[in-house]
Design a protein around this motif. Sequence first.
Motif, PDB file in Angstrom:
ATOM      1  N   ALA A   1       2.253  -1.494 -12.157  1.00  0.00           N
ATOM      2  CA  ALA A   1       2.861  -1.924 -11.065  1.00  0.00           C
ATOM      3  C   ALA A   1       2.451  -1.315  -9.523  1.00  0.00           C
ATOM      4  O   ALA A   1       2.707  -2.016  -8.610  1.00  0.00           O
ATOM      5  N   LEU A   2       2.113  -0.393  -9.667  1.00  0.00           N
ATOM      6  CA  LEU A   2       1.731   0.415  -8.363  1.00  0.00           C
ATOM      7  C   LEU A   2       0.529  -0.324  -7.748  1.00  0.00           C
ATOM      8  O   LEU A   2       0.778  -0.521  -6.653  1.00  0.00           O
ATOM      9  N   SER A   3      -0.394  -0.824  -8.479  1.00  0.00           N
ATOM     10  CA  SER A   3      -1.408  -1.415  -7.655  1.00  0.00           C
ATOM     11  C   SER A   3      -1.292  -2.915  -7.658  1.00  0.00           C
ATOM     12  O   SER A   3      -1.790  -3.641  -6.906  1.00  0.00           O
TER      13      SER A   3
ATOM     14  N   LEU B   1      16.459  -1.695  -0.882  1.00  0.00           N
ATOM     15  CA  LEU B   1      15.621  -2.811  -0.364  1.00  0.00           C
ATOM     16  C   LEU B   1      14.561  -2.461   0.590  1.00  0.00           C
ATOM     17  O   LEU B   1      13.624  -2.985   0.640  1.00  0.00           O
ATOM     18  N   GLY B   2      14.778  -1.376   1.438  1.00  0.00           N
ATOM     19  CA  GLY B   2      13.802  -0.948   2.434  1.00  0.00           C
ATOM     20  C   GLY B   2      13.002   0.110   1.878  1.00  0.00           C
ATOM     21  O   GLY B   2      12.146   0.719   2.909  1.00  0.00           O
ATOM     22  N   ASP B   3      13.040   0.436   0.691  1.00  0.00           N
ATOM     23  CA  ASP B   3      12.107   1.701   0.295  1.00  0.00           C
ATOM     24  C   ASP B   3      10.632   0.857  -0.093  1.00  0.00           C
ATOM     25  O   ASP B   3      10.607  -0.162  -0.358  1.00  0.00           O
TER      26      ASP B   3
ATOM     27  N   ASN C   1       2.077  -4.382  -3.040  1.00  0.00           N
ATOM     28  CA  ASN C   1       1.613  -3.825  -1.747  1.00  0.00           C
ATOM     29  C   ASN C   1       2.110  -2.736  -1.116  1.00  0.00           C
ATOM     30  O   ASN C   1       3.581  -2.629  -0.852  1.00  0.00           O
ATOM     31  N   PRO C   2       1.609  -1.678  -1.045  1.00  0.00           N
ATOM     32  CA  PRO C   2       2.030  -0.365  -0.502  1.00  0.00           C
ATOM     33  C   PRO C   2       2.431  -0.308   0.727  1.00  0.00           C
ATOM     34  O   PRO C   2       3.252   0.683   1.089  1.00  0.00           O
ATOM     35  N   VAL C   3       2.267  -1.285   1.525  1.00  0.00           N
ATOM     36  CA  VAL C   3       2.597  -1.077   2.983  1.00  0.00           C
ATOM     37  C   VAL C   3       3.829  -2.081   3.295  1.00  0.00           C
ATOM     38  O   VAL C   3       4.126  -1.980   4.500  1.00  0.00           O
ATOM     39  N   PHE C   4       4.194  -2.768   2.478  1.00  0.00           N
ATOM     40  CA  PHE C   4       5.475  -3.245   2.640  1.00  0.00           C
ATOM     41  C   PHE C   4       6.595  -3.082   1.763  1.00  0.00           C
ATOM     42  O   PHE C   4       6.236  -2.392   0.691  1.00  0.00           O
ATOM     43  N   THR C   5       7.903  -3.056   2.325  1.00  0.00           N
ATOM     44  CA  THR C   5       8.826  -2.637   1.406  1.00  0.00           C
ATOM     45  C   THR C   5       9.109  -3.564   0.374  1.00  0.00           C
ATOM     46  O   THR C   5       8.645  -4.613   0.454  1.00  0.00           O
ATOM     47  N   VAL C   6       9.729  -3.070  -0.730  1.00  0.00           N
ATOM     48  CA  VAL C   6      10.072  -3.820  -1.785  1.00  0.00           C
ATOM     49  C   VAL C   6      10.876  -5.121  -1.423  1.00  0.00           C
ATOM     50  O   VAL C   6      10.620  -6.400  -1.841  1.00  0.00           O
TER      51      VAL C   6
END
Lengths: 347, 356
Positions: B119-121, B168-170, B124-129
């Motif tokens: 799931a980590l890859s 939500l913002g994490d 998208n790491p640069v957008f919040t979930v």
Amino acid sequence: MPDPTPMPTQTAEERPILEVERLVKHYPVTQGVLFKREVGRVKAVDGVDLELRRGETLGVVGESGCGKSTLARLLLAAEKPTAGSVRFEGRDIFALSRRDLRALRRRIQMVLQDPYSSLNPRMTVGDIVGEPFDIHPEVAPKGERRGRVKELLEVVGLDPDHVNRYPHQFSGGQRQRVGIARALALRPDVIVCDEPVSALDVSVQAQVMNLLSDLQNEFGLAYVFIAHDLAAVRHISDRVAVMYLGKVVEIGDEEQIYEHPTHPYTQALLSAVPVPDPDSRGWRDQITLEGEPPSPIDPPSGCRFRTRCWKAQDVCAEEEPALTERDGSAHPSACHFAAEVEDTVTT
Amino acid sequence: MEPTKDELTKNKAKNKAEDGAPLLEVEDLHVRFKVRGRNVHAVNGLSYTLAEGETVAILGESGSGKSVAAQAVMGILDTPPAEITRGAVRLRGEELLGLPERRRRTYRGDRISMIFQDALSALNPVFTVGDQICEMYEVHRGMRRKDAKAKAVELMERVRIPSARQRLGDYPHQFSGGMRQRIMIAMALALEPDVLIADEPTTALDVTVQAQIMRLLADLQDELRMGLVLITHDLGVVAGVADRIVVMYAGTVAEQAPARELYARPAHPYTVGLLASVPRLDRRSGPLVPIKGAPPNPAALPPGCPFQPRCPRAEAICSEERPPLIQVGTAGHRAACHFAEEVYGAGSDANADSDG
């Protein structure tokens, strides 16, 4: 096996070959670049007592982050512990001189998880398996090495004529055999296996596990078998230790742990493992734990499992349960309310 | 769920129109990779069907082609180097292969969606979930940000993420492995797809978390009546959830059968071998009977039956002729082995003496 050993051998047959006592390993967590402040400690291993007897297999199971791999590194004296001791034939391995430590390393070897990254891709298989002889030349004189390497390859079921091949020419299972041959080269008494089969395909896992069993019978090896696969551990182990957040929560022989577990964590863990039989049980009738293991930086007070435990009471937060035999448990279990439940494994 | 785009209504109308067709039908799928001038045959004739609310497991080891086949069905294969050389993928009777990319895109996420092992890859790491879940509603449903956010919270609660509104913002890295998998499931289910393809969804997770995720998937499947294609190598996970199982070996179907039947009376020596080689949690197993050798290299498949070099009962014909899928026993049980009848006849005893 003719094995001239520089270590003093124990006369008492009964004495375990490895004794782990109140072993602790904390890693500091620092903040800041120039002036590092310690802001916490990862309590990877936090007071573990274990024994390994000659020729037996001790399984160590637990989920990621429970400290089982740190324990493996400590057993090999690859790390210095924060506190506690590991005694090999009665001698504390952390108090040894450099020379004695080197001699000790002949007798405790390791098999790693990933056969792809644990073999040097630029060395031939013959050189990889023979490298231990460069460090411990007394084991095999120069002229004999080639022959010894071929013998070792044969012992682990590889073609001795492939001695000049490189790791990439072998499959995953064959590479793991190369790793095992390397571990066997110095004729150790103990092999620490850290997840030795989990990177392999199902059909190949069984080959490697059978090989480990055969070698144990042939050479009288003792294994510490560290894995997250509870079924594999059951298959290969004589005794099993269950770890949670840096501590052993339950320990016993294979039957005690798998048929009569008394610690709620062991029960939940066993109940969560899917069994390859559709008639055995579905996903619905298990103990499902809520949440995930807490951070080892700041473990819960008292019993570390209490935050996920359905039996938890006030006493669990106040008093840490000791790993001992109890009214509800014939084998050591670190739970104030240790008791068997009916049929953990089968419905 | 209020459909806000007329495209959706069109799709749903189409569903009604072709009611007789199965939900998902994969037929004789062939996928080939061109690697340095060589052809690697990753999938060589995979067929299966999936009904509403049904779980079909695709079981196979690494290199068996199970993931490539799933990506072909989902339409996310990189072409080139991959090439779908033959076959059909039909969703309620409509052929998906060969659709223009623009149209195919409207299906992904909406009608078929997919979750991955890591799931980590996949996130998208640069957008919040929150951003990533809202995007589904904004792009596919044309929702306004505010409504999309409300939907996202609802969805995160549905996959049981605690204090959803605050989280939500994490960013993805702030969640644990199990929670990330839940977020990916939430995204996959956002548009209530008809088909969910789960590619090793729990392989990277600890067993206690695996149990949580599998239970969540089963509950959501019941609730949404979707078809689930579960791709895995784990004989245990499959036994707990699958209605039917397709065993893949070297890009082809070795055997397919209703789950119970497959475990009780396997008809392909490979399946027999797999079952005999896994240690059991629920009993002290005797010596394991491993399958000898290793899975073949898809760039150099052996002639005839691909399992023949490892097979304990291979005969001359096996290296000459590729065995067809033949029916054994009950309907829906088929195996690609020249001796399927005999293996099936040996029943569950086959487990014990497959080496003989």
